[in-house]
Design an enzyme around this catalytic site. Sequence first.
Site, PDB file in Angstrom:
ATOM      1  N   HIS A 106      -4.718 -11.278  13.966  1.00  0.00           N
ATOM      2  CA  HIS A 106      -5.898 -10.528  13.545  1.00  0.00           C
ATOM      3  C   HIS A 106      -6.262  -9.449  14.576  1.00  0.00           C
ATOM      4  CE1 HIS A 106      -8.656 -11.034  10.080  1.00  0.00           C
ATOM      5  NE2 HIS A 106      -9.437 -10.232  10.759  1.00  0.00           N
ATOM      6  N   TYR A 152      -9.439 -12.793   1.285  1.00  0.00           N
ATOM      7  CA  TYR A 152     -10.171 -13.807   2.037  1.00  0.00           C
ATOM      8  C   TYR A 152     -10.578 -14.869   1.031  1.00  0.00           C
ATOM      9  CZ  TYR A 152     -10.584 -11.027   6.310  1.00  0.00           C
ATOM     10  OH  TYR A 152     -10.319 -10.343   7.453  1.00  0.00           O
ATOM     11  N   THR A 165      -5.216 -14.171   3.963  1.00  0.00           N
ATOM     12  CA  THR A 165      -5.508 -14.238   5.396  1.00  0.00           C
ATOM     13  C   THR A 165      -6.046 -15.628   5.721  1.00  0.00           C
ATOM     14  OG1 THR A 165      -5.930 -11.873   5.591  1.00  0.00           O
ATOM     15  CG2 THR A 165      -6.898 -13.301   7.267  1.00  0.00           C
ATOM     16  N   LYS A 183      -1.002 -14.648   5.926  1.00  0.00           N
ATOM     17  CA  LYS A 183      -1.181 -13.789   7.100  1.00  0.00           C
ATOM     18  C   LYS A 183      -1.970 -14.522   8.183  1.00  0.00           C
ATOM     19  CE  LYS A 183      -3.144  -9.241   8.325  1.00  0.00           C
ATOM     20  NZ  LYS A 183      -4.259  -9.642   9.188  1.00  0.00           N
ATOM     21  N   SER A 206      -8.098  -4.275   1.324  1.00  0.00           N
ATOM     22  CA  SER A 206      -8.857  -5.346   1.956  1.00  0.00           C
ATOM     23  C   SER A 206      -9.894  -5.957   1.020  1.00  0.00           C
ATOM     24  CB  SER A 206      -9.559  -4.808   3.207  1.00  0.00           C
ATOM     25  OG  SER A 206     -10.422  -5.784   3.767  1.00  0.00           O
TER      26      SER A 206
END
Length: 443
Positions: free
Chosen positions: A339, A153, A179, A315, A129
């Site tokens: 999410h 991100y 994402t 995503k 992540s």
Amino acid sequence: MSESSGRSVQSRIYRNGVFGHRPAVPTNPTELERRALASMSREARGYVATGAGMGSTMVANRTSFQRWRLVPRLGRDVSRRDSSIELFGRRHPSPFLAAPVGVLELAHPAGDLAVARAARATGVPMIISSQASHPMEAIASELGDAERWFQLYWSSEDAVVESFVRRAERIGCGAVVVTLDTMVLSWRTLDLDNAYLPFARGMGIAQYTSDPAFRELVEARLAAGGGSAAGGGSAAGAGSAAGSGERTTPRPTPAAVRSLVRLAREHPGGFRENLASPVPRASVETFLDVFSRTTLTWSDLAWLRERTRLPILVKGLQHADDARAALEHGADGIIVSNHGGRQLDGAVGSLDALPGIVEAVGGRVPVLFDSGVRCAADAFKALALGADAVCIGRPYMYGLALAGEDGVREVFEAFRAEFDLTMAVAGVTRVDEIGREAVVPWS
């Protein structure tokens, strides 16, 4: 996968029971969640358990699985089963990946490092992540030669995006997962009622504080005199009534002092030095400023493609037209996800969105599934509806909360074992045999 893979895990548990040993974490998904959330602080429990708004999308994720029922086929030789899959030229022992989950330190201090060790031991690829509690380099060290991807991100600062991708390449990531559904944080009521955002306390931002491009932004902020907390004042004095005629530096509260201590502990470097330094607070404020980009469009994928040769997956997709747009702009894979119900209240269940996206993609790129998966039967349904692989999220965080690395490993092992046994009972021996005929709609 041999005949004994699922049965061996099952038999080991029963044999250990003879000597009074039980699994470190419950195998029942409902009990796993209940115990894990009960073990967390109120703030951590709120962050992990909350969805957007009233939480109706989280409910939709679960009820969408109930609308499909498995149809077992009998009279077939299922003595040998193979649950392996191939993604981007690499073979994996199961159709499962560890979904990117941020701020894992809320569940256990070892966080991502414990998950990496468990993923390595069980052969489950880990999607690291952007909001990890440890730098990606440290996580990669624990993964060894195990497969890893990086979840991105997309920051409002291109230099940070580019730096993250370069680092992901250096640590051997096999893909970049962008994402798209978190251009802003949603209205999350439990977090709001607790007035709690872990990032504001320096948690879950280790990828940033370890990044050279991000640190340059922090240095520039400090040079410009911008190291104070949002709203004015220091970390210990946040919440002042500037401009109201009242004093602008109120007496520090115990909560503010605790936050300052937390910042000093979370930030790289020595605790004492961090207590006296403006850098930790400036890092948090910089992160809050640059975390996401609301102007991101499909055309930006071309910019990313110019900067990496890694496969790029997107995503957060829930609409077939978005899947078509992703392919038109060069995406190498899609992850159907909402999410985990954390971004848009009242949205469609992720499983309900899957068939239309699979049809739109038409086998041109891999389609992965995420959101609401709690057991192997859920994963089986997603594969039957066209997914090529399935991401596990909250369950492994629950295992982490209850038993650290051992808990995560047992969750991954349980998914693999149950999936193998589900294949046998359903009458299939390979993942590519799991098709639409294996499920029927149920009202």
